[in-house]
Design an enzyme around this catalytic site. Sequence first.
Site, PDB file in Angstrom:
ATOM      1  CD  GLU A   1      -3.095  -0.043  -0.173  1.00 24.21           C
ATOM      2  OE1 GLU A   1      -3.173   1.199  -0.283  1.00 24.21           O
ATOM      3  OE2 GLU A   1      -3.675  -0.824  -0.963  1.00 24.21           O
ATOM      4  N   GLY A   2       2.053   1.204   0.583  1.00 25.66           N
ATOM      5  CA  GLY A   2       2.946   2.373   0.582  1.00 25.66           C
ATOM      6  C   GLY A   2       3.287   2.764  -0.851  1.00 25.66           C
ATOM      7  CG  HIS A   3       5.705   0.198  -3.333  1.00 25.27           C
ATOM      8  ND1 HIS A   3       5.775  -0.997  -2.658  1.00 25.27           N
ATOM      9  CD2 HIS A   3       6.981   0.646  -3.450  1.00 25.27           C
ATOM     10  CE1 HIS A   3       7.041  -1.268  -2.381  1.00 25.27           C
ATOM     11  NE2 HIS A   3       7.789  -0.292  -2.847  1.00 25.27           N
TER      12      HIS A   3
ATOM     13  N   GLY B   1       8.646   7.707  -0.029  1.00 26.55           N
ATOM     14  CA  GLY B   1       7.907   7.563   1.233  1.00 26.55           C
ATOM     15  C   GLY B   1       8.711   8.097   2.412  1.00 26.55           C
TER      16      GLY B   1
ATOM     17  CD  GLN C   1      15.571   5.740  -0.495  1.00 27.66           C
ATOM     18  OE1 GLN C   1      16.317   4.803  -0.577  1.00 27.66           O
ATOM     19  NE2 GLN C   1      14.287   5.642  -0.801  1.00 27.66           N
TER      20      GLN C   1
ATOM     21  NE  ARG D   1      15.472  -5.246   3.411  1.00 30.63           N
ATOM     22  CZ  ARG D   1      15.926  -4.172   2.736  1.00 30.63           C
ATOM     23  NH1 ARG D   1      15.349  -3.003   2.891  1.00 30.63           N
ATOM     24  NH2 ARG D   1      16.947  -4.285   1.931  1.00 30.63           N
TER      25      ARG D   1
HETATM   26  O1  PAF Z   1      13.475   3.027  -1.591  1.00 30.08           O
HETATM   27  C1  PAF Z   1      13.721   2.187  -2.466  1.00 30.08           C
HETATM   28  O2  PAF Z   1      12.916   1.304  -2.774  1.00 30.08           O
HETATM   29  C2  PAF Z   1      15.069   2.242  -3.172  1.00 30.08           C
HETATM   30  O3  PAF Z   1      16.072   2.677  -2.331  1.00 30.08           O
HETATM   31  C3  PAF Z   1      15.035   3.106  -4.466  1.00 30.08           C
HETATM   32  C4  PAF Z   1      14.728   4.539  -4.135  1.00 30.08           C
HETATM   33  C5  PAF Z   1      13.998   2.562  -5.415  1.00 30.08           C
HETATM   34  C6  PAF Z   1      16.394   3.057  -5.150  1.00 30.08           C
HETATM   35  O4  PAF Z   1      16.737   1.773  -5.539  1.00 30.08           O
END
Ligand code: PAF
Length: 280
Positions: free
Chosen positions: A36-38, A148, A154, A188
Amino acid sequence: MTCVIRLLEEIRRTAHYIKKKGKTIGFVPTMGYFHEGHLSLFRRARKEADVVIVSLYVNPAQFAPQEDFKKYPRNFKRDLELAQGEKVDYLFCPTDKEMYPQPFSTFVSNESLSSVLEGKSRPAHFRGVLTILAKLFHLIEPDVAYFGQKDYQQALIIQKMIKELNFNLKIKVLPTVREKDGLAMSSRNLYLTPSERNRARTLFSALQQGRDMVSSGIRNSTEIFKKVKSCLRRTPGIKLDYLEMVDPETLEKIKEVHKRALLVGAIWVGKTRLIDNLWV
Ligand code: PAF
């Protein structure tokens, strides 16, 4: 209908054609096994951009040799169906051979923010992330790229790269999507056994406890963490990697909270490493 593209030259030509027609591109980089996050990022991109491109690539450069690159969950058919359900226009799934032609020697790294928190535990991680994103941004030339909040560090490092290396796009960071019990959604989470899954929410509880203590007027992070960490340590099967209160811009540790700060944490539940964060 989602169109699958595998070749670099094809995605470059497609993106170029879209831009030439004056349309905007919303881009969501992913490593697949959508949750759901994606999907929340796909939906936002669908709402805001003319064309939505999602990349699906488990990037070897961001995993250390002992990490979970090989066992990272992959299910192309399932991901394609989910992308289709969200009306993603293009799913870009490149190959290692094209992404990292050997010998490969050029990497992008951040010299200040990538040695703390996640970067301390995973030293080459952000170099891998920035390198793959620099490549994807060059190929796709998106107007906006979506990330996210769960991966706060990141997102911050990506924003720095955009600014300092003059990439011409906007970064949008969307709220963490959580399971009913508060566990942050992550591909994960699939690794967790049922009993590990029960214990995994401990990280969110610890962050909540820290946040509540700040709200109740306790400002000193040592005082906060003494209580929160002892709670975490009492949970069997959980190993604390780090739990910190940091400045959201510099990621420096904060001793006394007087302005907006971020509580960040990482734990091991068995062999699975989970991260999360909360604003305070
Ligand atoms: O957050 C992620 O899924 C990964 O680090 C990303 C940004 C797709 C880079 O591979």
